[in-house]
Enzyme design. Structure first.
Site, PDB file in Angstrom:
ATOM      1  N   ASP A 476       0.926  -1.198  -0.195  1.00 53.32           N
ATOM      2  CA  ASP A 476       0.010  -0.013  -0.053  1.00 53.32           C
ATOM      3  C   ASP A 476       0.827   1.263   0.160  1.00 53.32           C
ATOM      4  OD1 ASP A 476      -2.140   1.577   0.291  1.00 53.32           O
ATOM      5  OD2 ASP A 476      -3.074   0.632   2.035  1.00 53.32           O
ATOM      6  N   ASP A 546     -10.893   2.154  -3.108  1.00 52.04           N
ATOM      7  CA  ASP A 546     -11.447   1.956  -1.886  1.00 52.04           C
ATOM      8  C   ASP A 546     -12.940   2.051  -1.727  1.00 52.04           C
ATOM      9  OD1 ASP A 546      -9.194   1.319  -0.471  1.00 52.04           O
ATOM     10  OD2 ASP A 546      -8.663   3.368   0.358  1.00 52.04           O
TER      11      ASP A 546
HETATM   12  C1  DGJ Z   1      -5.801   2.048   2.042  1.00 57.71           C
HETATM   13  C2  DGJ Z   1      -6.174   0.555   1.229  1.00 57.71           C
HETATM   14  O1  DGJ Z   1      -6.678   1.092  -0.115  1.00 57.71           O
HETATM   15  C3  DGJ Z   1      -7.198   0.117   2.072  1.00 57.71           C
HETATM   16  O2  DGJ Z   1      -7.439  -1.143   1.175  1.00 57.71           O
HETATM   17  C4  DGJ Z   1      -6.773  -0.497   3.328  1.00 57.71           C
HETATM   18  O3  DGJ Z   1      -5.443  -1.353   3.070  1.00 57.71           O
HETATM   19  C5  DGJ Z   1      -5.962   0.624   3.938  1.00 57.71           C
HETATM   20  N1  DGJ Z   1      -5.114   1.577   3.251  1.00 57.71           N
HETATM   21  C6  DGJ Z   1      -5.477   0.481   5.414  1.00 57.71           C
HETATM   22  O4  DGJ Z   1      -4.516   1.450   6.094  1.00 57.71           O
END
Ligand code: DGJ
Length: 729
Positions: A476, A546
């Site tokens: 990430d 997200d």
């Molecule tokens: C952003 C990601 O897109 C989410 O799926 C998740 O992993 C969060 N970060 C965790 O902080």
């Protein structure tokens, strides 16, 4: 595939049904001649309309500036009379910015070169050819090599540029685009993909107008706001017909892309690393390599252009051994628990998931340092004992005993001010010394331009990854870069930080994928802020957004599919009301939409209805049946949620055209409209297909020209899937 005609001084690149031509024009300038549908003729010199401007340097130099301002340069430079957007500029030892590149030599060879330190498309030596045109500026000693590759059977030209300082003086590169070209018309619509967090890659179509229209990123990543991809299409082009040109930059940092309609109504295109805040010092003998742009041409619509990108990226960009295979159906605990989890909770989720047929548990953010929210511990990649006692190896082994694989989340490029790492090494954060650092999600970015920093983080990752049977990593990246500076770079190299950061990220991913080829890597950046071809070189899939709401996802996945293959689009079924927008959608619809990407779950299965739980089993069965079409087949978009939000539909067809999967989503129901007819595409018109809804056998022609009827439609957000197989009639 690539030919040089000495007499006409013309290069002709031809592949599939496309031709691209370049001419060494009077004055030894490298000029663009043609990019479009295949032309068989050898001599295309007439396409370069020199007669528009009688003042060629060789025949009449009295007004050379007019020539410079009208010649369609392949790589326009600043300073000698071309007042259109330039692709290249320098600052030489005398503080001058003028560059004058002239053809010096060229080579044509089989294969496609690797680009040092950068992700790039690849091909077998006998399947690709490359042309390198070397140009020089005799005054400042700069050499620029224009690189063009074509790969057999793809209507695509892949371009990049290598720059070398052959002088004894340092030269600063202030702009080095990866490509430029001049199309001989302005009758195009530009398609760009804008967005925000949880709203990535929304398509915007606008008619070109005189002047400049551009997209960019200055955020240190390719970004939520604009994707490093755009298209120019003829005004009437749609999925099935019309001309379409795609431009896709294989890069994950700051970028710039522009279409400029000139005074003579031609369209100049430039794309590459953003020149804003960019400066690269090239000492004597040093080289600089730009990332590459993959240009795709289609004479038969936007759909065909997308399918070319899908195949090109699946076969010639993504390297992962998982790219053509079904990935394990995973359950990720992020939307199920956020930071509020522990050993027992995870095991419970895994236990329940295993009963439903789910194949992998992914432990998301919050398992390390002392991280209970997003305000600490990035950089401390050791297990948070309080949460995970008796430990990670034990947890993984218990999960494995349940028959599930185990995956883990990292954010390796970040550092929290509240971390042991920051206490020890505050100078490892990207910063402008002496200025306060700007927080974003309570974190800073690590200075990946420095090997020492990368080595340290890599070692921590390696320890975790070798401590247990970890089979998947979600990488990430949750903030953009500010105060872009390094405590370690010399003043005259500080502006290199943006690109050096990206090179550092690539170097880490290269190390990771080399050392752990059996770990499935999924990239992610606060959802889909780094959904770009650069990342696909390292990971076969990227978390798309997200926003997991099935209806919002229609737009996000539609936009993403313009350039990127569905096999790479990270998509999960999540809980309702949806955490991003509060919408309630049927579980079935969520499954159908997620199934058009990598497919997985992101919810607490113990907290949903028994009906939905049972549906998980069914969905997994369906996914296993259809996934080969989604992963390796051809996609046809049959709806367009940007122009008609009432419905969406799409089709996956096997390469041999014997099987197809049609998905229909009724977004908004209409009174007195209980059925909807959708015309299919891409089938063999002469073959017969049986569907699994009413067993009706219809010809491909009937299904494509007449359509398939979806009946008994009632209610919003409902979806249906139909599977077609070829039968003998
Ligand atoms: C952003 C990601 O897109 C989410 O799926 C998740 O992993 C969060 N970060 C965790 O902080």
């Amino acid at each position: 595939m690539i030919k040089y005609n000495e007499k006409n001084r013309l290069f002709k690149l031809s592949t599939a049904d496309m031709t691209y031509a370049i001419k060494i024009a009077p004055g030894n300038y490298v000029a663009h001649v043609y990019f479009g549908k295949e032309i068989p003729d050898e001599d295309l010199t007439w396409l370069l309309r020199l007669d528009e401007n009688p003042f060629t340097p060789e025949t009449n130099a009295r007004d050379k500036a007019v020539y410079m301002d009208t010649l369609p340069f392949e790589y326009p430079c600043l300073g000698t009379g071309d007042f259109r957007e330039h692709a290249f500029s320098v600052l030489d030892k005398d503080g001058m910015s003028t560059v004058d590149l002239r053809y010096k030599s060229h080579i044509i060879y089989n294969g496609k070169p690797k680009l040092k330190g950068l992700p790039a498309t690849f091909a077998d030596e006998n399947k690709a050819q490359t042309l390198e045109i070397t140009c020089v500026d005799e005054y400042c000693g700069i050499e620029v090599v224009l690189i063009y590759s074509v790969i057999e059977n793809y209507s695509s030209v892949i371009r990049s540029v290598r720059i070398k300082n052959n002088s004894t003086n340092p030269v600063n590169i202030t702009r080095a685009m990866s490509m430029a070209l001049q199309l001989d018309s302005d009758k195009y619509d530009m398609h760009t993909f804008y967005g925000s967090w949880a709203r990535e890659r929304h398509l915007e179509r606008s008619k070109l107008h005189h002047g400049k229209q551009s997209i960019d990123s200055l955020r240190g990543e390719s970004s939520h706001q604009h994707n490093p991809f755009f298209m120019l299409v003829s005004h009437t082009a749609d999925e099935k017909q019309g001309e379409a040109y795609g431009f896709s930059l294989v890069y994950s940092g700051n970028f710039f892309a522009q279409a400029e309609v000139t005074q003579h109504s031609k369209t100049g295109v430039t794309m590459g690393i953003n020149y804003v805040d960019f400066n690269w010092l090239l000492e004597e003998g040093e080289e600089f390599q730009t990332p590459e742009v993959v240009m795709v041409y289609s004479s038969s619509g936007i759909g065909n252009m997308s399918r070319t990108y899908h195949d090109l990226y699946r076969n010639h960009l993504i390297r992962s051994k998982f790219k053509n295979t079904r990935r394990p159906v995973l359950i990720n605990n992020w939307e199920a628990t956020y930071f509020d989890f522990n050993y027992e909770k995870l095991l419970n989720i895994a236990r329940d998931a295993s009963e439903l047929g789910i194949e992998m548990l992914v432990m998301d953010d919050g398992w390390f340092g002392h991280r209970d929210s997003d305000n600490s511990s990035l950089g401390d990649w050791f297990v948070y004992e309080k949460k995970l006692s008796p430990g990670l190896p034990q947890l993984v082994s218990e999960v494995n005993k349940l028959g599930l694989k185990f995956g883990i989340w990292f954010e390796p490029e970040m550092i929290s001010p509240d971390s042991e790492l920051y206490k020890k090494h505050p100078e490892w954060a990207i910063q402008v010394k002496g200025r306060p650092l700007t927080l974003c999600r309570e974190q800073y970015v690590l200075d990946y331009s420095q090997k020492e920093v990368r080595d340290y983080i890599y070692e921590m990752l390696r320890k975790i990854l070798t401590s247990a049977n970890i089979e998947y990593v979600k990488w990430d990246m949750n903030r953009q870069l500010t105060e872009a500076g390094s405590c370690f770079l010399r003043a005259d190299r500080q502006r290199e930080i943006w690109h050096r950061y990206v090179l550092g990220v690539y170097e880490m991913m290269e190390r990771f994928t080399t050392d752990f080829p059996d770990i499935l890597l999924e990239n992610c950046s606060g959802g889909g802020a780094r959904f770009d071809p650069g990342m696909l070189y390292y990971s076969p899939q990227i978390w798309c957004s997200d926003d997991t709401d099935a209806i919002e996802r229609l737009k996000i996945q539609y936009g993403t599919s313009m350039c990127y293959p569905p096999s790479a689009i990270g998509a999960h079924v999540s809980d309702c009301p949806n955490h991003s927008c509060g919408r309630i959608t049927p579980f079935e619809t969520r499954g159908h939409v997620a199934m058009s990407g990598t497919f997985g779950y992101e919810l607490d299965t113990t907290r949903i209805s028994e009906n939905d739980r049972q549906m998980i089993k069914e969905q997994i069965k369906q996914y296993k049946k259809y996934c080969h079409l989604i992963i390796n087949g051809d996609q046809y978009r049959l709806g367009n949620v940007f122009s008609d939000i009432s419905y969406d539909a799409w089709l996956f067809i096997s390469k041999d055209k014997t099987q197809a999967l049609l998905t229909y989503v009724q977004v908004l129901a209409k009174a007195n409209e209980r059925s909807k007819r959708i015309k299919l595409d891409g089938l063999n018109p002469d073959w017969y297909y049986k569907n699994d809804v009413n067993d009706l056998v219809l010809s491909g022609s009937a299904l494509m020209n007449g359509g398939f009827n979806f009946e008994n439609l009632w209610g919003d957000f409902k979806s249906k899937q139909v599977y077609f197989t070829r039968v003998e009639k």
